[in-house]
Design a protein around this motif. Sequence first.
Motif, short mmCIF file in Angstrom:
data_model
loop_
_atom_site.label_atom_id
_atom_site.label_comp_id
_atom_site.label_asym_id
_atom_site.label_seq_id
_atom_site.Cartn_x
_atom_site.Cartn_y
_atom_site.Cartn_z
N ALA A 24 0.84 -1.19 0.00
CA ALA A 24 0.00 0.00 0.00
C ALA A 24 0.88 1.24 0.00
O ALA A 24 1.63 1.47 0.94
CB ALA A 24 -0.90 0.00 1.24
N ALA A 25 0.79 2.01 -1.05
CA ALA A 25 1.45 3.31 -1.12
C ALA A 25 0.41 4.35 -0.70
O ALA A 25 -0.60 4.52 -1.38
CB ALA A 25 1.97 3.58 -2.52
N GLU A 26 0.65 4.99 0.41
CA GLU A 26 -0.35 5.90 0.98
C GLU A 26 0.20 7.31 1.11
O GLU A 26 1.40 7.51 1.31
CB GLU A 26 -0.77 5.40 2.38
CG GLU A 26 -1.35 4.00 2.39
CD GLU A 26 -2.69 3.89 1.69
OE1 GLU A 26 -3.37 4.92 1.49
OE2 GLU A 26 -3.07 2.76 1.35
N THR A 27 -0.68 8.28 1.03
CA THR A 27 -0.27 9.68 1.22
C THR A 27 -0.60 10.18 2.61
O THR A 27 -0.14 11.25 3.00
CB THR A 27 -0.96 10.58 0.18
OG1 THR A 27 -2.38 10.43 0.31
CG2 THR A 27 -0.52 10.23 -1.24
N VAL A 51 4.04 7.92 0.62
CA VAL A 51 4.63 8.48 -0.60
C VAL A 51 4.24 9.95 -0.68
O VAL A 51 3.20 10.36 -0.20
CB VAL A 51 4.16 7.72 -1.86
CG1 VAL A 51 4.66 6.29 -1.84
CG2 VAL A 51 2.66 7.75 -2.01
N GLY A 52 5.11 10.70 -1.27
CA GLY A 52 4.86 12.13 -1.43
C GLY A 52 6.05 12.75 -2.13
O GLY A 52 6.88 12.06 -2.72
N THR A 53 6.15 14.04 -2.02
CA THR A 53 7.20 14.75 -2.75
C THR A 53 8.59 14.51 -2.18
O THR A 53 9.58 14.65 -2.89
CB THR A 53 6.92 16.26 -2.77
OG1 THR A 53 6.82 16.72 -1.41
CG2 THR A 53 5.63 16.56 -3.51
N THR A 54 8.69 14.11 -0.90
CA THR A 54 10.01 13.95 -0.29
C THR A 54 10.36 12.51 0.03
O THR A 54 11.46 12.23 0.49
CB THR A 54 10.11 14.76 1.02
OG1 THR A 54 9.10 14.29 1.93
CG2 THR A 54 9.92 16.24 0.74
N HIS A 55 9.46 11.57 -0.19
CA HIS A 55 9.75 10.17 0.13
C HIS A 55 8.88 9.24 -0.70
O HIS A 55 7.92 9.67 -1.32
CB HIS A 55 9.55 9.91 1.63
CG HIS A 55 8.25 10.41 2.17
ND1 HIS A 55 8.09 11.71 2.58
CD2 HIS A 55 7.06 9.82 2.35
CE1 HIS A 55 6.84 11.88 3.00
NE2 HIS A 55 6.20 10.74 2.86
N GLY A 56 9.27 7.97 -0.69
CA GLY A 56 8.49 6.98 -1.44
C GLY A 56 9.07 6.73 -2.81
O GLY A 56 10.26 6.48 -2.95
N PHE A 57 8.27 6.82 -3.84
CA PHE A 57 8.68 6.50 -5.19
C PHE A 57 9.89 7.32 -5.61
O PHE A 57 9.91 8.53 -5.47
CB PHE A 57 7.55 6.75 -6.19
CG PHE A 57 6.35 5.89 -5.96
CD1 PHE A 57 6.44 4.51 -6.02
CD2 PHE A 57 5.13 6.47 -5.68
CE1 PHE A 57 5.33 3.73 -5.80
CE2 PHE A 57 4.01 5.68 -5.47
CZ PHE A 57 4.11 4.31 -5.52
N GLY A 58 10.91 6.64 -6.12
CA GLY A 58 12.06 7.32 -6.68
C GLY A 58 13.13 7.73 -5.69
O GLY A 58 14.24 8.04 -6.09
#
Length: 102
Positions: A24-27, A51-58
């Motif tokens: 689960a990728a959650e905001t 996940v968000g602009t500072t962590h998670g994907f990438g």
Amino acid sequence: DILATVAARTKTRASGPATIVGFAAETEDLERNAARKLADKGCDMVVGNLVGTTHGFGSGATAVLAVFRDGAPVAFGPASKREVSNFVLDRVVGLEKQRSHA
């Protein structure tokens, strides 16, 4: 719903049930949302991450929360994706051991 279908089918297979892990990728509300997915989908474990602009994907490092049907959630990280994958596999092995001793 692929995950729920797989979870339901593997619970009744002739060779025995499989350990089903959802992701689960959650905001927001990571623990609550991962626990809801665990219940709704019939998984043995859901591994969630914010996940968000500072962590998670990438990003290079991530932190996750593993929630289980039985037991308290377990947080891990921040760590590399490789370390997180080892954490997830260790939890799966633990679930399989519990199942084999039941």
